[in-house]
Structures are given as C-alpha cells and as structure tokens.
Design a protein around this motif. Structure first.
Motif, PDB file in Angstrom:
ATOM      1  N   ALA B 208       0.810  -1.232   0.000  1.00  0.00           N
ATOM      2  CA  ALA B 208       0.000   0.000   0.000  1.00  0.00           C
ATOM      3  C   ALA B 208       0.841   1.279   0.000  1.00  0.00           C
ATOM      4  N   GLU B 209       1.881   1.314   0.824  1.00  0.00           N
ATOM      5  CA  GLU B 209       2.663   2.561   0.947  1.00  0.00           C
ATOM      6  C   GLU B 209       3.487   2.817  -0.308  1.00  0.00           C
ATOM      7  N   LEU B 210       3.768   1.753  -1.053  1.00  0.00           N
ATOM      8  CA  LEU B 210       4.623   1.918  -2.224  1.00  0.00           C
ATOM      9  C   LEU B 210       3.760   2.102  -3.476  1.00  0.00           C
ATOM     10  N   SER B 211       2.988   3.190  -3.481  1.00  0.00           N
ATOM     11  CA  SER B 211       2.202   3.590  -4.650  1.00  0.00           C
ATOM     12  C   SER B 211       2.789   4.906  -5.121  1.00  0.00           C
ATOM     13  N   TYR B 212       3.184   4.942  -6.396  1.00  0.00           N
ATOM     14  CA  TYR B 212       3.976   6.093  -6.842  1.00  0.00           C
ATOM     15  C   TYR B 212       3.173   7.149  -7.572  1.00  0.00           C
ATOM     16  N   GLU B 213       2.000   6.792  -8.082  1.00  0.00           N
ATOM     17  CA  GLU B 213       1.272   7.753  -8.909  1.00  0.00           C
ATOM     18  C   GLU B 213       0.158   8.457  -8.136  1.00  0.00           C
ATOM     19  N   GLY B 214       0.097   8.264  -6.851  1.00  0.00           N
ATOM     20  CA  GLY B 214      -0.947   8.900  -6.052  1.00  0.00           C
ATOM     21  C   GLY B 214      -1.159   8.078  -4.810  1.00  0.00           C
ATOM     22  N   ALA B 320       4.420  -1.198  -5.661  1.00  0.00           N
ATOM     23  CA  ALA B 320       5.330  -2.259  -5.205  1.00  0.00           C
ATOM     24  C   ALA B 320       6.770  -1.919  -5.624  1.00  0.00           C
ATOM     25  N   PHE B 321       7.661  -2.908  -5.716  1.00  0.00           N
ATOM     26  CA  PHE B 321       8.991  -2.588  -6.253  1.00  0.00           C
ATOM     27  C   PHE B 321       9.405  -3.551  -7.358  1.00  0.00           C
ATOM     28  N   TYR B 322       8.454  -3.754  -8.291  1.00  0.00           N
ATOM     29  CA  TYR B 322       8.738  -4.651  -9.406  1.00  0.00           C
ATOM     30  C   TYR B 322       8.383  -4.018 -10.740  1.00  0.00           C
ATOM     31  N   LEU B 323       9.193  -4.331 -11.735  1.00  0.00           N
ATOM     32  CA  LEU B 323       8.800  -4.069 -13.110  1.00  0.00           C
ATOM     33  C   LEU B 323       8.515  -5.427 -13.735  1.00  0.00           C
ATOM     34  N   PHE B 324       7.365  -5.531 -14.421  1.00  0.00           N
ATOM     35  CA  PHE B 324       7.046  -6.774 -15.112  1.00  0.00           C
ATOM     36  C   PHE B 324       7.320  -6.500 -16.580  1.00  0.00           C
ATOM     37  N   VAL B 325       8.474  -6.988 -17.032  1.00  0.00           N
ATOM     38  CA  VAL B 325       9.012  -6.530 -18.298  1.00  0.00           C
ATOM     39  C   VAL B 325       8.619  -7.478 -19.424  1.00  0.00           C
ATOM     40  N   ASP B 326       8.086  -6.899 -20.481  1.00  0.00           N
ATOM     41  CA  ASP B 326       7.621  -7.655 -21.644  1.00  0.00           C
ATOM     42  C   ASP B 326       8.840  -8.069 -22.475  1.00  0.00           C
ATOM     43  N   VAL B 327       9.110  -9.372 -22.564  1.00  0.00           N
ATOM     44  CA  VAL B 327      10.259  -9.830 -23.358  1.00  0.00           C
ATOM     45  C   VAL B 327       9.806 -10.589 -24.599  1.00  0.00           C
ATOM     46  N   ARG B 328       8.520 -10.450 -24.943  1.00  0.00           N
ATOM     47  CA  ARG B 328       8.007 -11.194 -26.104  1.00  0.00           C
ATOM     48  C   ARG B 328       8.704 -10.777 -27.402  1.00  0.00           C
ATOM     49  N   GLY B 358      -0.600 -16.095 -17.598  1.00  0.00           N
ATOM     50  CA  GLY B 358      -0.500 -14.673 -17.945  1.00  0.00           C
ATOM     51  C   GLY B 358       0.880 -14.109 -17.668  1.00  0.00           C
ATOM     52  N   GLY B 359       1.713 -14.879 -16.979  1.00  0.00           N
ATOM     53  CA  GLY B 359       3.051 -14.383 -16.675  1.00  0.00           C
ATOM     54  C   GLY B 359       4.040 -14.703 -17.783  1.00  0.00           C
ATOM     55  N   GLU B 360       3.670 -15.669 -18.640  1.00  0.00           N
ATOM     56  CA  GLU B 360       4.572 -16.063 -19.718  1.00  0.00           C
ATOM     57  C   GLU B 360       4.793 -14.866 -20.660  1.00  0.00           C
ATOM     58  N   GLY B 361       6.030 -14.705 -21.115  1.00  0.00           N
ATOM     59  CA  GLY B 361       6.342 -13.573 -21.979  1.00  0.00           C
ATOM     60  C   GLY B 361       6.861 -12.366 -21.213  1.00  0.00           C
ATOM     61  N   PHE B 362       6.900 -12.504 -19.865  1.00  0.00           N
ATOM     62  CA  PHE B 362       7.373 -11.393 -19.038  1.00  0.00           C
ATOM     63  C   PHE B 362       8.421 -11.901 -18.046  1.00  0.00           C
ATOM     64  N   VAL B 363       9.282 -10.991 -17.600  1.00  0.00           N
ATOM     65  CA  VAL B 363      10.154 -11.334 -16.474  1.00  0.00           C
ATOM     66  C   VAL B 363       9.979 -10.275 -15.394  1.00  0.00           C
ATOM     67  N   ARG B 364      10.104 -10.699 -14.135  1.00  0.00           N
ATOM     68  CA  ARG B 364       9.970  -9.747 -13.048  1.00  0.00           C
ATOM     69  C   ARG B 364      11.343  -9.221 -12.640  1.00  0.00           C
ATOM     70  N   CYS B 365      11.508  -7.902 -12.715  1.00  0.00           N
ATOM     71  CA  CYS B 365      12.737  -7.268 -12.257  1.00  0.00           C
ATOM     72  C   CYS B 365      12.422  -6.485 -10.991  1.00  0.00           C
ATOM     73  N   SER B 366      13.040  -6.876  -9.895  1.00  0.00           N
ATOM     74  CA  SER B 366      12.829  -6.147  -8.649  1.00  0.00           C
ATOM     75  C   SER B 366      13.818  -4.986  -8.584  1.00  0.00           C
ATOM     76  N   TYR B 367      13.332  -3.812  -8.184  1.00  0.00           N
ATOM     77  CA  TYR B 367      14.280  -2.712  -7.996  1.00  0.00           C
ATOM     78  C   TYR B 367      14.515  -2.424  -6.516  1.00  0.00           C
ATOM     79  N   ALA B 368      14.319  -3.435  -5.685  1.00  0.00           N
ATOM     80  CA  ALA B 368      14.678  -3.316  -4.277  1.00  0.00           C
ATOM     81  C   ALA B 368      16.147  -3.700  -4.113  1.00  0.00           C
ATOM     82  N   THR B 369      16.995  -3.022  -4.870  1.00  0.00           N
ATOM     83  CA  THR B 369      18.425  -3.296  -4.861  1.00  0.00           C
ATOM     84  C   THR B 369      19.119  -1.963  -5.077  1.00  0.00           C
ATOM     85  N   GLY B 370      20.336  -1.830  -4.570  1.00  0.00           N
ATOM     86  CA  GLY B 370      21.040  -0.553  -4.645  1.00  0.00           C
ATOM     87  C   GLY B 370      21.138  -0.011  -6.065  1.00  0.00           C
ATOM     88  N   LEU B 371      21.088   1.305  -6.172  1.00  0.00           N
ATOM     89  CA  LEU B 371      21.105   1.942  -7.484  1.00  0.00           C
ATOM     90  C   LEU B 371      22.363   1.572  -8.279  1.00  0.00           C
TER      91      LEU B 371
END
Lengths: 182, 401
Positions: B208-214, B320-328, B358-371
């Motif tokens: 809940a707290e990790l909502s970036y657009e509002g 959250a802290f994930y990008l669900f990246v389209d690799v199709r 529905g997850g096929e074709g995507f990979v999850r990249c977490s950005y909970a890691t140092g810049l």
C-alpha cells in the motif's frame, strides 16, 4: 534554574524533530547521497532532461543552496589522519552585531573546518583540524583564545569516527538476502 | 507397507514445486550475480525499530501476548490503517496480529472456505495464493489480467468468473509481480460486482505505501465493502521488516474471531519482540514510508527508462517494487530469457511463468536493490537484448534469402 532552561531547549528540539519535513527536490536528494554525478546520470535518476538538470543545478549553485561537492573520507585508513578537535567557545555578544562578527572571525581561520552558533551552555561549536596535537593546541591558545570577545574555550580531541555526514564508518555486514525470493 | 511419500495427503502432494525455488537454486550455484530477483528491501529495518526489539528483550518482554496481538500494537495499527486505507477498525475486536501477511492469507481462507468452495484470484500473482487456496481445501479459479490493460483486474471478468459460483475474491494491489495499481474508478466497478455477486474480498495490501502515482486506495472504502472485506497488511515491505514477520488482518469482529480461533491453536501469537518493534515502526511510519517511497521511485524511473531505451516495454508499474518486463519481442520464452541472461550476463530476473497464467512472456525485475547494482544490471540487460535482436534480425534475413 539551569535545569529549567535545559528542559525548555530539549522540548524545543523534540518539537522540531516531530515536524514532518517538506519533500526535498529529488535532484538535491540524489546529489546529497551520491555527490556530483554527470548531468546524464542525474537526468536519468530524476526523470528530467540533461538540460533541465544543468539549469537547475546552476540556479542552486548561484543561490548558494549547493555550496560545494566533497568526498567523505576515512582518513585514518590513508595514514594522513591528523588530529581533530571539537571546541566549545563562549563569546561576548556585541551591540548590533550579536555573535556574527566574532563568529565570522573565528570561521575564517583555515584550521576551522566548521563553526556553528549553538543554544545551551556555550555559544560556538567549532571543529578544528591540524596535523598533530601540538599544532591544534597552539591554534587554540595563540589564536582562538586571544580573539577579543572570546571568554573561554573547552577543547575535546576526537579519538575515533564511527559515523560522519550520515555515513557509517563501520564495516558493512554482508547481506544475507536470498538471491531470489518471491 | 507405505513409503514415506505414501503418507502424504494428496492435496499437498498435488501442489507443484515453486518455479521460484528452482530458479533460486540455479542462481545460488553461481557467485557474482547481480540479482533483480529479490522480493524484499535491500536495507535493514530502521535503527529505531531494531533498537525497540533490543529494548524489549532487555526488559524481559519474552512471554506471550494476547492471541490477537498486544493491544498496544493493535491500537497503533488501528490508527495507521485508517490513515493508509481509509477505514477504521476497533483495536479490541477487529484486528488480529499475524506472523506476516502470509499467515493472514492462510487464516482468512481457512476461516471462510468450506471444502470445494471457489476462490477467485487474479493472475499473474504472488506465488502463494493458489497453494494457500488448495491447502484450505478450496478451489481456485484464476482470472487473467492483461498487459494491455495495465494488469488491472477488470470488473466484467470478475462478474463472469463469479457467475459460475464463487465465494471469495482474493486481491493484491499494488501487485507482486506486475506492480499494477487499480485506479479509483476500477475499484468502484469492482466493488459493485463484489456486492452484486455477494463475494467476500480478501485484500492483500502489503505494498500500500509503495504507490507512486498517487495515494493508495483500498476497495474497503467503497460502499457495501467494509462488511465483506478482510483487509490484510503488514510491515515487511515499506518498513523493511521482512524477518520480523509481522502482518495483520482487519475485518468485522465475527471474521476476526474465526481467524483468531485458528491462529490461537496453530501459532498462539506473533513473536513478542517483533510486536514491540512493530509498535515503534508504526509510530515513526510517516518518515520511514515516505523515504522508502521516494527511494524506490527514483530506482523505478531509472530502471524503467533504461529498459525502455533497450526496447523492453513495462506496463503500469505504479506500485510495489517490481517491473514486469515484456520480453516477447525477443522471441524467447520468459524462462529461456531469464536463463540466458543469467548465463551470459550474470543478471538474475524471475521468469514470469513462476507467477501463474499470464506471466509467460514477461520477467519480473525487482528494484529493491542498490542503485549502483541496478545501473550495472541495466547496462548488461541492454547489451543482452541488443545481442538477441541482432541475431534475430540476422536469422530472419537468412530466412528471407
């Protein structure tokens, strides 16, 4: 009576700590954490264009919001650590100028790396750096104490740094996060 | 004579091995990997929180608390949840402290599901939902969410799935793994369907707290929803307290009472020092959570920018802290993409197939890691994609000839 005064200042301090800080410009946040990076990097990190970043930084520098860029060093590891002392200075405020004129005089010495006006039992808190104990001591006795308006000084030599500028000097514990987790 | 595995209950035996587990072992075998596969913050809990746990131990707070959790903590939760999710709950009877949200999900499902009853959940989703439903003897029915819709859950899809009969809808927005967030009007429509179809909603709002657009919006605030919602939240993500294992459930008293029945026999109570730490965390919540949000947002924007530059699309990563990246566009399956990326560039991402249909074709990249790590990983991913697309172009040229 002094106890009463102390309580007041404590209450004041905790009061200020409770006020939520307004959100800082992300650019300043990034600069504060990472120091001076290339415009390209800063642009990417803040979602601005390079041009915008350059313009805003120039503005901040002009307005002296950004005063400089420095590295945080553990000099003890380089063998060029030298000596550092924190000095409490009591001074007499002057008519019209208050503490400012004497404080500025003290601050101008290159040996003085920081100088702040404080509330509480003394007026100025200054940090002095020198190559060895003797030279810092002689700065205090010959230069600092002899300034007109300086009533007294109390010098504390620094023994070891655990944290500075928000950076812990302790060795990082190795991360134990699992390499992949749900 | 039965062999050891012959003793296993069939519904437990039927649960497949976690795809994440497999992948974890692969990554673990190689050293020097930059991992964007981690579902927990890269920092320790705030010092004040850790110190509160130490203080609790020093003062001998090592006994049990109430089964519901310490009243002190429930009072803090009550105040906090009203601020974050916009609904107020009575600390005495409507809040239960659990061992992480994972336990709360298990309790909620077990408290309301009769064997064979249907639980709807959206996919791709967190890996524990389907198994938890199975373990509660329920029947899961996944509702696919689509990339083109920003992985939001469409009300019509729920209505359709519910018309075949269902008791519970399990929600998780912001979503792990997609980062999707529901807009206000999406929630309006969804709530209407829930009331119409008489669904109980279990809403896991751990991000809940990790909502970036509002500011975060909870479905519980919609008309008719409070009495049919079990709201779940915890301190793992925004407070970086994963190992403390503190979650909680907020719901009308009869639901909490039923969940507490299971909790008291299975768990008794969440660890007392952890509860003390949680009190401290919630008291300092404003600073901790806004700092975390600002930090993750910078990383999200950075990683997203770099990946899009490399020609990889990401949809609606608003929380959250994930990008669900389209690799199709690379022509590879998510698993092959992840394996080769690990092999060739030493970057770990989680293949989308691990998160269900529905997850096929995507990979999850977490950005909970140092810049710094994210920067290097982004360069490597870009190089990898360029190489893939180069060879893809070459092979199609060959084919054309």
């Amino acid at each position: 009576v002094p106890l009463y005064g102390q309580n007041i200042s404590r209450t004041l301090v905790s009061f200020f700590l409770l006020i939520p800080r307004p959100i800082m410009d992300p650019l300043l946040q990034v600069l504060k954490e990472r120091g001076r990076s290339s415009f390209g990097e800063l642009a990417q990190l803040t979602g601005k264009t390079e041009k915008e970043v350059a313009a805003v930084m120039q503005k901040y520098e002009r307005e002296r919001v950004i005063l400089g860029y420095q590295a945080i060093l553990d000099l003890d590891k380089t063998g060029h650590g030298g000596v550092r002392a924190v000095i409490e200075v009591r001074i007499t405020p002057e008519r019209e100028g208050g503490f400012d004129r004497i404080a500025a005089r003290v601050a101008r010495y290159p040996e003085v790396v920081s100088c702040q006006l404080m509330s509480g039992g003394y007026d100025l808190l200054i940090v002095v750096e020198g190559p060895d104990l003797k030279q810092v001591a002689s700065f205090v006795s010959e230069k600092l104490s002899t300034i007109q308006g300086v009533i007294s000084t109390a010098t504390h030599f620094q023994l070891k740094t655990y944290k500075e500028a928000g950076v812990l000097f302790l060795e990082d514990e190795k991360s134990e996060r699992l390499a992949v987790s749900p | 004579v039965k062999t050891a595995s012959g003793f296993l209950a069939s519904h437990v035996q039927g649960i497949p091995r976690s795809g994440i587990r497999d992948f974890f072992e692969l990554v673990q075998k190689r050293g020097d990997v930059i991992s964007l596969g981690i579902g927990e913050p890269d920092v320790s809990a705030p010092w004040a929180v850790r110190e509160a746990a130490i203080f609790a131990l020093e003062n001998g707070r090592t006994g049990y608390t109430s089964n519901l959790g310490s009243l002190k903590l429930r009072r803090e939760i009550s105040k906090y949840i009203e601020k974050i999710c916009g609904s107020s709950y009575d600390a005495e009877s409507e809040i239960l402290v659990t061992v992480g949200v994972s336990e709360a999900i298990d309790l909620a499902l077990r408290a309301v599901i009769n064997p064979g009853e249907t639980v709807l959940y959206h996919q791709p989703c967190y890996v524990s939902y389907a198994p938890s439903i199975t373990l509660a003897h329920g029947k899961g029915r996944g509702i696919p969410t689509r990339a083109e819709m920003g992985f939001r859950l469409e009300a019509e899809a729920v209505a359709q799935a519910a018309s075949e009969g269902a008791k519970v809808l399990l929600l998780n927005f912001p979503t792990n793994p997609t980062g999707a967030v529901m807009a206000g009007k999406d929630l309006d429509a969804l709530a209407k369907v829930c009331v119409e179809k008489n669904l109980l909603v279990i809403s896991d709002e751990i991000y809940a707290e990790l909502s970036y657009e509002g500011p975060h919006e909870s479905i519980v605030t919609r008309p008719g929803m409070r009495e049919r919602t079990i709201l779940l939240h915890g301190l793992s993500k925004a407070f970086a307290m994963t190992g403390f294992r503190i979650g909680y459930a907020c719901a009308p008293a009869p639901l909490i009472e039923a969940m507490m029945k299971i909790h008291q026999y299975a768990i008794l109570c969440a660890a007392t020092p952890s509860q003390e730490a949680a009190v401290e965390a919630l008291r300092g919540a404003e600073a901790t959570t806004s700092e975390a949000r600002a930090k993750y947002q910078i990383r999200r924007d950075f990683l997203r920018g770099k990946l899009e530059e490399a020609g990889l699309r990401t949809m609606n990563p608003a929380g959250a802290f994930y990008l669900f990246v389209d690799v199709r566009s690379t022509g590879m399956s998510s698993r092959d993409f992840a394996l080769r990326l690990l092999e060739e560039e030493k970057v770990a991402v989680v293949p989308g197939e691990a998160f269900g249909a529905g997850g096929e074709g995507f990979v999850r990249c977490s950005y909970a890691t140092g810049l710094d790590q994210i920067e290097v990983a982004a360069v490597r991913i870009a190089r990898f994609v360029k190489k893939l697309k180069g060879s893809q172009g070459a092979s199609s040229l060959v084919a054309a000839r």
